[in-house]
Design an enzyme around this catalytic site. Structure first.
Site, PDB file in Angstrom:
ATOM      1  N   ASP A 124       6.116  13.955  -7.735  1.00  0.00           N
ATOM      2  CA  ASP A 124       5.576  14.241  -6.411  1.00  0.00           C
ATOM      3  C   ASP A 124       6.597  15.022  -5.578  1.00  0.00           C
ATOM      4  O   ASP A 124       6.262  16.029  -4.944  1.00  0.00           O
ATOM      5  CB  ASP A 124       5.205  12.929  -5.716  1.00  0.00           C
TER       6      ASP A 124
ATOM      7  N   GLY B 293       0.571   8.469   4.320  1.00  0.00           N
ATOM      8  CA  GLY B 293      -0.273   7.574   5.100  1.00  0.00           C
ATOM      9  C   GLY B 293      -1.540   8.274   5.543  1.00  0.00           C
ATOM     10  O   GLY B 293      -1.579   9.498   5.711  1.00  0.00           O
TER      11      GLY B 293
ATOM     12  N   GLU C 262       0.881   3.674  -5.574  1.00  0.00           N
ATOM     13  CA  GLU C 262      -0.383   3.648  -6.308  1.00  0.00           C
ATOM     14  C   GLU C 262      -0.308   2.628  -7.441  1.00  0.00           C
ATOM     15  O   GLU C 262       0.778   2.176  -7.825  1.00  0.00           O
ATOM     16  CB  GLU C 262      -0.668   5.037  -6.903  1.00  0.00           C
TER      17      GLU C 262
ATOM     18  N   LYS D 251       6.545  19.068  -4.065  1.00  0.00           N
ATOM     19  CA  LYS D 251       6.755  19.361  -2.649  1.00  0.00           C
ATOM     20  C   LYS D 251       7.910  20.335  -2.430  1.00  0.00           C
ATOM     21  O   LYS D 251       7.803  21.257  -1.620  1.00  0.00           O
ATOM     22  CB  LYS D 251       6.996  18.054  -1.887  1.00  0.00           C
TER      23      LYS D 251
ATOM     24  N   GLY E 165       0.786  -1.224   0.000  1.00  0.00           N
ATOM     25  CA  GLY E 165       0.000   0.000   0.000  1.00  0.00           C
ATOM     26  C   GLY E 165       0.816   1.270   0.000  1.00  0.00           C
ATOM     27  O   GLY E 165       0.294   2.363   0.256  1.00  0.00           O
TER      28      GLY E 165
END
Length: 416
Positions: free
Chosen positions: A196, A297, A185, A200, A182
């Site tokens: 990503d 998370g 993706e 950021k 998990g």
């Protein structure tokens, strides 16, 4: 009582509701008001969900409800999320977001719009998950001139790198493990190709340097080309490989990039493994300070969202709202003009001739050796510091010489 609405009932949105319900008493005490989730917006059916009675697919029920003062946007992307954020501001509602893409691309416009409508736009959860970093940059470190930010900002890539380094798994195998656990993706492109992380570091840079840093102008390279031999060479160099985001203000330009980098084991970021993130900030008064924790998370990210909600309620009448200045020129230095050292692996038929060529092109280099059969026709070396453009020209000269078969890999080295 303060009523809020959550837009998007996915991982983060459901986490926000869970955190508020679970920690209701302590959250209310810290906020000084009772907080209630009055509406949840999602187009999917949640007939079996315990919150089904407050879930709606009609946005008007939220934006036309004057009792709802704070909107939590966890939709993601820049489509409906942008539309709803603007609509919230025009309706006089504060917005808290975890949407890094939206903030990175439309931050100046949305911050300006929030200020014009006398509401807040907060997005602590957009960088670093549950790690507090945006608020410290805006408040705790406000007295500093920030020199630089060096960071590991993506838990998925850091997990994959840790699997390759510690367990000897191939990139593809480590990626599959990340999906099973998990951490990745179904479509992990934004993570593994560095997008990503780029968004950021753009957000952090905009805050640290008080000017808009457009993520689309930051050089970005992912981890998909890393091999297990790269990690063995790094080990031989008493180093590790990480996906590193850097940003540094030099004169009127910001030197920013995202790429794999070899960092010495003595570096503060070297031991940041698995899904953890770390952000190293250097300022003229504080010196060096590092923020560390789980970068993603459900509950860590939701924790940051709820902290923003509390902050709005406690300071609802404050005028301390930032607007990122837009420069009338590209304020990000071209990657060609930035300086670095490279670790380079090349394959060649005649090793001695190839080594002589490398020395002629690069001058003083440090050759790295592994006692393995598969490296018999390979040369690995570390260059001196030079501009990226100079390195590109030298790489091109190697390939045009006829003595080098292939440049197997070239990885930047992060100096202390």
């Amino acid at each position: 009582m303060v009523d809020i609405a959550v837009l998007g009932y996915g991982v983060v949105g459901s986490g926000v509701v869970e955190v508020i319900n679970t920690n209701q008493m302590s959250i209310n005490e810290k906020a000084g008001e009772e907080i209630r989730v009055k509406k949840i917006l999602d187009i999917r059916d949640f007939s079996d969900d315990p919150n089904k009675d407050i879930i709606t697919n009609n946005a008007d029920e939220i934006f036309e409800d004057e009792s709802i003062k704070i909107i939590v946007e966890t939709i993601g992307g820049t489509g409906a999320a942008l539309e709803y954020t603007k609509r919230a501001f025009l309706a006089g509602k504060h917005v808290v977001s975890s949407n890094k893409e939206l903030v990175a691309l439309h931050g100046p416009e949305l911050l300006k719009m929030a200020k014009e409508n006398n509401v807040y736009y907060l997005f602590e959860a957009s960088v670093g998950g549950g790690i507090p970093i945006i608020r410290p940059l805006n408040q705790c470190l406000a007295a500093n001139e920030i020199y630089s930010i060096t960071a590991i900002l993506n838990g998925t890539t850091n997990y994959i790198i840790t699997q390759m380094k510690d367990s000897g798994k191939s990139f593809s195998s480590a990626l599959e493990n990340a999906k099973k656990n998990g951490y990745a993706e179904a479509n992990p492109i934004a993570d593994i190709e560095g997008l990503d992380t780029c968004r950021k570091i753009a957000i952090l840079s905009s805050i640290a340097f008080n000017e808009f840093v457009d993520c689309r102008n930051i050089y970005t390279e992912g981890i998909s080309k890393l091999s297990l031999l790269d990690f063995e060479y790094a080990l031989q160099m008493n180093s590790v490989i990480k996906l590193i985001a850097i940003s540094e203000k030099k004169n009127d330009k910001i030197h920013a990039r995202v790429s794999p980098a070899i960092i010495n084991n003595s570096h503060p970021l070297a031991n940041v493994d698995d899904v953890f993130n770390a952000i190293l900030v250097r300022g003229n008064a504080i010196g060096e300070v590092m923020f560390y924790g789980r970068g993603a998370g459900k509950l860590p990210t939701a924790s940051a969202v709820v902290a923003d909600i509390i902050d709005i309620i406690k300071h609802v009448d404050s005028n301390g709202r930032n607007i990122w200045k837009r420069k009338d020129y590209n304020n990000i230095e071209d990657i060609d003009n930035m300086e670095t050292r490279f670790f380079v692996r090349v394959s060649a038929g005649d090793i001695e001739q190839a080594k002589n060529l490398i020395i002629r092109e690069f001058g003083e280099v440090n050759f790295i050796y592994l006692n393995k059969k598969e490296t018999a026709k390979e040369i690995a070396f570390v260059t001196c510091k030079d501009t990226e453009k100079a390195h590109k020209d030298k790489f091109s000269n190697l390939m045009n010489s006829g003595l080098i078969d292939n440049i197997v890999s070239s990885i930047r080295i992060l100096d202390e």
